[in-house]
Write an enzyme that holds these catalytic residues in place. Structure first.
Site, short mmCIF file in Angstrom:
data_model
loop_
_atom_site.label_atom_id
_atom_site.label_comp_id
_atom_site.label_asym_id
_atom_site.label_seq_id
_atom_site.Cartn_x
_atom_site.Cartn_y
_atom_site.Cartn_z
CG HIS A 209 -5.83 5.59 0.39
ND1 HIS A 209 -7.41 6.12 0.33
CD2 HIS A 209 -5.85 4.33 -0.09
CE1 HIS A 209 -7.93 5.08 0.00
NE2 HIS A 209 -7.11 3.78 -0.48
C1 UD1 Z 1 -4.25 -0.34 1.41
C2 UD1 Z 1 -4.98 -1.07 0.34
C3 UD1 Z 1 -6.18 -0.08 -0.46
C4 UD1 Z 1 -7.20 0.47 0.55
C5 UD1 Z 1 -6.19 1.02 1.56
C6 UD1 Z 1 -7.00 1.74 2.75
C7 UD1 Z 1 -3.44 -2.71 -1.17
C8 UD1 Z 1 -2.88 -2.58 -2.45
N1 UD1 Z 1 -4.22 -1.49 -0.95
O1 UD1 Z 1 -3.57 0.86 0.89
O2 UD1 Z 1 -6.79 -0.82 -1.54
O3 UD1 Z 1 -8.03 1.44 -0.03
O4 UD1 Z 1 -5.17 0.05 2.21
O5 UD1 Z 1 -6.17 2.32 3.57
O6 UD1 Z 1 -3.72 -3.59 -0.38
N2 UD1 Z 1 0.91 2.59 7.04
C9 UD1 Z 1 1.12 3.11 8.33
N3 UD1 Z 1 0.25 2.51 9.31
C10 UD1 Z 1 -0.42 1.45 8.95
C11 UD1 Z 1 -0.74 1.31 7.55
C12 UD1 Z 1 0.03 1.79 6.54
O7 UD1 Z 1 1.97 4.12 8.48
O8 UD1 Z 1 -1.37 1.10 9.69
C13 UD1 Z 1 1.87 3.35 5.96
C14 UD1 Z 1 3.18 2.66 5.64
O9 UD1 Z 1 4.11 3.46 5.59
C15 UD1 Z 1 2.69 1.71 4.35
C16 UD1 Z 1 1.86 2.65 3.67
O10 UD1 Z 1 1.18 3.48 4.83
O11 UD1 Z 1 3.85 1.52 3.64
C17 UD1 Z 1 0.92 2.16 2.82
O12 UD1 Z 1 0.12 1.04 3.58
P1 UD1 Z 1 -0.43 -0.16 2.79
O13 UD1 Z 1 -1.07 -1.37 3.20
O14 UD1 Z 1 0.82 -1.05 1.98
O15 UD1 Z 1 -1.24 0.54 1.52
P2 UD1 Z 1 -2.30 1.32 1.63
O16 UD1 Z 1 -1.78 2.66 0.79
O17 UD1 Z 1 -2.99 1.63 3.02
#
Ligand code: UD1
Length: 367
Positions: A209
């Protein structure tokens, strides 16, 4: 009656929940504490959040901020605005943050401006790679923290080099391993690998991820092609993170996942993931949590990153960090399959008692 000390714990994203669960359990045992759990809502899908609360037996959050996704600035700012209001109402004596996600950073900045004492669990980890959003979050959070709880001996060295007063640093161990030890018996009973039609120790588990891997078209293509090559000789179980799936779809790469030995699924819960990991021959990952968990369970781990902040997992554990060097990937897989791979040892204080140590230190602080 004596006033209870108010402690706020902040959780927001998937890797936070398994760290918060044992901490809140230990803190709840101290009768003079009133512990308040705030969920920022950084992760909100059932499989990224609620499923973890269920698996971990984590009580419902007292406050849910519901901030959701966005750019780094949007997400961090939304958490700060919502959290500031709550903390002004609650007036906590201490706020505890864990790990390195945007929720951790946002809470640290808010606490510092409100002059609220801040504790950081998993302090001092450094990848020395400022292009990683988490590295920025770690450095800023540590700089603003009053109590820094570390998972490995080298974390304190990093902090001291950055000028942190050594009196603030406590080597307490890995809270994530507290959760693993507690839930391992349930994961053992589950034998989740059977649901995928694979044999024990005859498949690999993959999780991906990191933006550097999955937001870049060439990198994600290189990885998926390597996975499909592996799947010709060994089944690959690949629970796909929402960020990764969004990108695979956007780049039109879903066709590469359609291989008989490549089993792509929705993200799985904590216990199922643990169960699949403990019976895997090896794991390929870019996750911090999985580097730690595989080291504890002595499962070979190949990390597709240029560096790691969890250096202890490579120095004494089962982890090897290889970047995107797919030639090396296949050499290491051969070593693992022929039992020529390092066995690894369990780092100090990864013993199920880290949260107890942390709660003990916090208790002394308020006595
Ligand atoms: C975040 C953390 C990362 C951690 C990871 C575990 C930061 C900077 N990054 O990254 O350190 O290892 O979580 O998962 O905080 N999304 C969904 N549903 C959800 C959550 C996210 O669809 O419940 C999608 C959305 O499109 C979102 C993307 O995933 O924009 C990224 O989510 P985000 O929380 O911004 O970062 P992660 O890549 O999950």
């Amino acid at each position: 009656m004596k006033r209870k000390h108010k402690i706020v714990l902040i959780a927001g994203a998937r890797p936070n929940f398994m760290k918060i669960a044992p901490l809140i359990n230990e803190l709840d045992k101290i009768r003079s504490f009133k512990n308040i759990l705030i969920h920022t809502g950084q992760h909100y899908d059932y499989s990224m959040s609620e499923l973890f609360f269920r698996d971990l037996g984590l009580r419902k959050p007292d406050v849910y901020l519901g901030v959701g996704s966005g750019t780094h600035a949007e997400q961090t700012a939304r958490i700060m605005i919502a959290l500031e209001k709550e903390l002004i109402k609650i007036k906590p004596d201490l706020v505890i943050v864990v790990g390195d996600v945007n929720s951790t950073l946002a809470a640290a900045i808010v606490c510092s401006k409100l002059c609220i004492r801040l504790a950081h669990v998993e302090a001092g980890l450094r990848s020395f790679d400022m292009t990683m959003p988490e590295e920025v979050n770690r450095i800023v959070t540590d700089r603003l923290s009053d109590l820094l709880f570390t998972i490995s001996a080298d974390s304190a060295d990093n902090l001291i080099k950055e000028g942190v007063d050594r009196k603030k640093i406590f080597f307490t161990g890995n809270v994530m391993i507290d959760t693993l030890i507690k839930l391992k018996p349930r994961a053992e009973k589950l034998n989740a690998y059977k649901n995928y039609g694979v044999e024990r120790k005859n498949y690999c588990l993959v999780t991906l991820h990191r933006p550097s891997n999955v937001d870049n078209r060439d990198n994600i293509l290189k990885i998926i092609k390597a996975l499909s090559e592996i799947s010709l000789s060994l089944p690959v179980i690949f629970p796909v993170h929402p960020r990764t799936l969004n990108n695979i779809d956007e780049f039109g790469f879903r066709k590469y996942l359609k291989k008989p030995g490549l089993i792509a699924t929705a993200p799985v819960g904590y216990i199922e993931n643990l169960s699949v990991m403990m019976n895997a021959r090896f794991v390929i990952t870019d996750s911090g949590g999985i580097q730690s968990e595989s080291t504890f369970m002595k499962i070979p781990c190949i990390t597709l990153r240029k560096n790691t902040e969890l250096t202890v997992t490579e120095k004494i554990g089962t982890n090897t960090v290889i970047g995107l060097d797919t030639e090396r990937l296949f050499v290491i897989i051969d070593d693992i399959m022929s039992d020529n791979y390092k066995k690894g040892r369990i780092p100090k204080y990864w013993d199920g008692k880290a949260s107890e140590r942390i709660a003990g230190i916090i208790k002394k602080l308020f006595l």
